[in-house]
Write a protein that holds these residues in place. Structure first.
Motif, PDB file in Angstrom:
ATOM      1  N   LEU A   1       0.835  -1.202   0.000  1.00 48.73           N
ATOM      2  CA  LEU A   1       0.000   0.000   0.000  1.00 48.73           C
ATOM      3  C   LEU A   1       0.873   1.257   0.000  1.00 48.73           C
ATOM      4  O   LEU A   1       0.557   2.245  -0.686  1.00 48.73           O
ATOM      5  N   VAL A   2       1.961   1.228   0.752  1.00 44.74           N
ATOM      6  CA  VAL A   2       2.868   2.377   0.791  1.00 44.74           C
ATOM      7  C   VAL A   2       3.526   2.581  -0.570  1.00 44.74           C
ATOM      8  O   VAL A   2       3.580   3.701  -1.101  1.00 44.74           O
ATOM      9  N   LEU A   3       4.033   1.522  -1.164  1.00 45.91           N
ATOM     10  CA  LEU A   3       4.709   1.630  -2.455  1.00 45.91           C
ATOM     11  C   LEU A   3       3.752   2.048  -3.561  1.00 45.91           C
ATOM     12  O   LEU A   3       4.142   2.709  -4.524  1.00 45.91           O
ATOM     13  N   ALA A   4       2.482   1.682  -3.428  1.00 45.24           N
ATOM     14  CA  ALA A   4       1.487   2.063  -4.438  1.00 45.24           C
ATOM     15  C   ALA A   4       1.313   3.569  -4.524  1.00 45.24           C
ATOM     16  O   ALA A   4       0.937   4.106  -5.574  1.00 45.24           O
TER      17      ALA A   4
ATOM     18  N   LEU B   1       3.778  10.966  -6.285  1.00 46.15           N
ATOM     19  CA  LEU B   1       4.549  11.876  -5.439  1.00 46.15           C
ATOM     20  C   LEU B   1       5.647  12.568  -6.234  1.00 46.15           C
ATOM     21  O   LEU B   1       6.165  12.021  -7.219  1.00 46.15           O
ATOM     22  N   PRO B   2       6.046  13.768  -5.810  1.00 46.46           N
ATOM     23  CA  PRO B   2       7.213  14.424  -6.434  1.00 46.46           C
ATOM     24  C   PRO B   2       8.488  13.652  -6.107  1.00 46.46           C
ATOM     25  O   PRO B   2       8.479  12.759  -5.253  1.00 46.46           O
ATOM     26  N   ALA B   3       9.581  14.031  -6.738  1.00 47.35           N
ATOM     27  CA  ALA B   3      10.814  13.248  -6.655  1.00 47.35           C
ATOM     28  C   ALA B   3      11.270  12.997  -5.221  1.00 47.35           C
ATOM     29  O   ALA B   3      11.504  11.845  -4.823  1.00 47.35           O
ATOM     30  N   LEU B   4      11.383  14.072  -4.413  1.00 54.32           N
ATOM     31  CA  LEU B   4      11.880  13.906  -3.051  1.00 54.32           C
ATOM     32  C   LEU B   4      10.935  13.047  -2.220  1.00 54.32           C
ATOM     33  O   LEU B   4      11.357  12.137  -1.498  1.00 54.32           O
ATOM     34  N   GLY B   5       9.644  13.325  -2.334  1.00 52.68           N
ATOM     35  CA  GLY B   5       8.663  12.533  -1.600  1.00 52.68           C
ATOM     36  C   GLY B   5       8.682  11.076  -2.027  1.00 52.68           C
ATOM     37  O   GLY B   5       8.557  10.164  -1.195  1.00 52.68           O
TER      38      GLY B   5
ATOM     39  N   VAL C   1      11.255   9.382  -3.182  1.00 50.33           N
ATOM     40  CA  VAL C   1      12.452   8.744  -2.634  1.00 50.33           C
ATOM     41  C   VAL C   1      12.235   8.354  -1.175  1.00 50.33           C
ATOM     42  O   VAL C   1      12.553   7.233  -0.751  1.00 50.33           O
ATOM     43  N   VAL C   2      11.668   9.278  -0.380  1.00 47.24           N
ATOM     44  CA  VAL C   2      11.444   9.024   1.040  1.00 47.24           C
ATOM     45  C   VAL C   2      10.458   7.871   1.230  1.00 47.24           C
ATOM     46  O   VAL C   2      10.702   6.933   2.001  1.00 47.24           O
ATOM     47  N   VAL C   3       9.339   7.909   0.522  1.00 49.37           N
ATOM     48  CA  VAL C   3       8.304   6.879   0.687  1.00 49.37           C
ATOM     49  C   VAL C   3       8.788   5.534   0.139  1.00 49.37           C
ATOM     50  O   VAL C   3       8.483   4.480   0.697  1.00 49.37           O
ATOM     51  N   LEU C   4       9.560   5.561  -0.946  1.00 47.06           N
ATOM     52  CA  LEU C   4      10.142   4.314  -1.443  1.00 47.06           C
ATOM     53  C   LEU C   4      11.070   3.707  -0.394  1.00 47.06           C
ATOM     54  O   LEU C   4      11.113   2.476  -0.219  1.00 47.06           O
ATOM     55  N   GLY C   5      11.821   4.560   0.321  1.00 42.99           N
ATOM     56  CA  GLY C   5      12.684   4.066   1.390  1.00 42.99           C
ATOM     57  C   GLY C   5      11.875   3.415   2.497  1.00 42.99           C
ATOM     58  O   GLY C   5      12.234   2.339   2.999  1.00 42.99           O
ATOM     59  N   ILE C   6      10.762   4.053   2.879  1.00 41.95           N
ATOM     60  CA  ILE C   6       9.896   3.488   3.924  1.00 41.95           C
ATOM     61  C   ILE C   6       9.325   2.145   3.458  1.00 41.95           C
ATOM     62  O   ILE C   6       9.308   1.160   4.202  1.00 41.95           O
TER      63      ILE C   6
END
Length: 422
Positions: A305-308, A313-317, A319-324
């Motif tokens: 659900l998070v990766l979906a 999201l914009p680039a920075l967001g 990257v952060v959410v992909l990390g999570i």
């Protein structure tokens, strides 16, 4: 705290105590380093250097995987009959020879022959290594020892991948061939180290359930254990998210920079190396392992659900959410791995670990044939909906695997009691 003290503390986290288990970990590290080199360059070696077509390489590897799946159980049972260390040394030596010969391959039949032999040695070695570790560590510590080993393996693969990256940068035939020979050398070194390790002692346990003819029932007739194997293999297809689907998703459907792909691999490797042992706590019983599998399913659902959400999201967001999402995915991986190890050991007769772990290895091969196709079609074909459906699927598989484990545990308890009374 001095750097040496920090390093020593970190090594205690990822390495088992000094002794046979430390040497076992050394064998795994050497083996994994060679494997990391090979996995990184194998397709490019066979297409660019050998001159085979991509389709031919894929077909050959598929044939090798099929042969390995069929042979997993009989190869695993060889360890039960002739000794785990003896067969492990033999299979490791075979792998050394195969990788030393790979640079001389010129035709498709030659490639298929060597790929099949390598796959058979690999899949045969997997249950035998697991059974040997079970004997050396003992019933109470074997899952924890397996977790230490997994941390070491991930570190070895990372080292091998870095070495392969240097060869890829050079790009010459000599560079590729040197990697193949280095991989062969890694197996040869591992075989030599194995010869210094003690032979595993025979199991002392309740007798295996026997058929009316007086012979132990084949694992292939143990429906409950096979059900656990299949469900675990289906659940393991989530691993293709990190290796196949997520890189394509990042590049094609998010605004994150391309280097984020490498970042997800680094996060995954670091977490597994440092936290796998801790994640294995409590999974050395069927109940604990089943509980770990359930937690893994819940984390996989949340991770999907998070990766979906990263596509919007914009680039920075992104990257952060992909990390999570990667962290959640890795936590799920560690719990599923530990739970799978616990179930594979605890549901198998102690005197036939090689045969039963061979069946478990056969189940994990489902990932090879189904995982990349499943996650790619779902995620790239259906987008956000595909992520959601995958999360629900994995949560359901985790629930089913947990239920099947309890079903198998109850049946095994009854079978052992009957065998003892007989």
């Amino acid at each position: 705290m001095p750097n040496s003290a920090i390093a020593a503390k970190w090594l205690r986290v990822v390495l088992p105590p000094v002794g046979p288990l430390r040497r076992y970990a050394l064998v795994s590290f050497v083996d994994a380093t060679g494997t990391g080199m090979f996995l990184t360059v194998s397709v490019l070696f066979f297409t660019r250097i050998v001159g085979l077509g991509a389709g031919a390489v894929a077909s050959g590897l598929s044939l090798a995987g099929l042969a390995a799946m069929i042979a997993a159980v009989p190869l695993g049972s060889l360890g039960d009959r002739f000794g785990y260390r003896r067969i492990w040394v033999l299979l490791t030596a075979v792998q050394a020879v195969v990788f030393a010969v790979y640079p001389f391959v010129r035709t498709f039949p030659e490639f298929v022959t060597l790929a099949v032999i390598a796959a058979l040695a690999e899949v045969g070695g997997s249950p035998i290594r697991g059974a040997y570790l079970s004997r050396m560590a003992g019933q109470e510590q074997r899952v924890r020892a397996r977790a230490y080993n997994q941390a070491v393996v991930n570190g070895g693969i990372a080292v091998g991948a870095l070495a392969a990256g240097i060869a890829l940068g050079v790009g010459t035939r000599a560079a590729y061939v040197s990697l193949m020979l280095a991989d062969a050398a890694s197996f040869a070194i591992a075989a030599v180290i194995l010869l210094t390790m003690p032979a595993a002692s025979a199991a002392r346990s309740a007798p295996s359930p026997r058929s009316r003819a007086g012979r132990p029932r084949s694992v292939l007739r143990d429906l409950r254990y096979l059900t656990v194997c299949v469900l675990n293999g289906l659940l393991m297809t989530y691993a293709a998210i990190l290796t196949v689907a997520l890189p394509l998703w990042i590049v094609r459907h998010t605004h994150a920079p391309t280097w984020t792909v490498a970042g997800t691999f680094l996060v995954n490797t670091f977490l597994v190396v440092t936290l796998q042992v801790r994640a294995s706590r409590g999974t050395d019983t069927v109940r604990g392992a089943a509980r770990g599998v359930l937690k893994s399913g819940a984390l996989l659902l949340v991770a999907c659900l998070v990766l979906a959400s990263t596509g919007a999201l914009p680039a920075l967001g992104a990257v952060v959410v992909l990390g999570i999402g990667c962290v959640l995915l890795t936590l799920a991986e560690m719990l599923q791995s530990a739970g799978g190890w616990g179930l594979s050991y605890e549901l198998a007769p102690e005197d036939r670990q090689g045969e039963y772990l061979g069946a478990f290895a056969m189940g994990t091969r489902i990932y090879d044939s189904l995982g990349p196709i499943l996650v790619t079609v779902m995620i790239l074909g259906l987008g956000r909906l595909g992520w959601v459906l995958l999360g629900v699927l994995y949560a359901g598989l985790a629930f089913g695997l947990s239920a099947a484990a309890h079903w198998a545990r109850r049946a095994r308890s009854v079978s052992v009691e009957d065998a003892v009374h007989t």
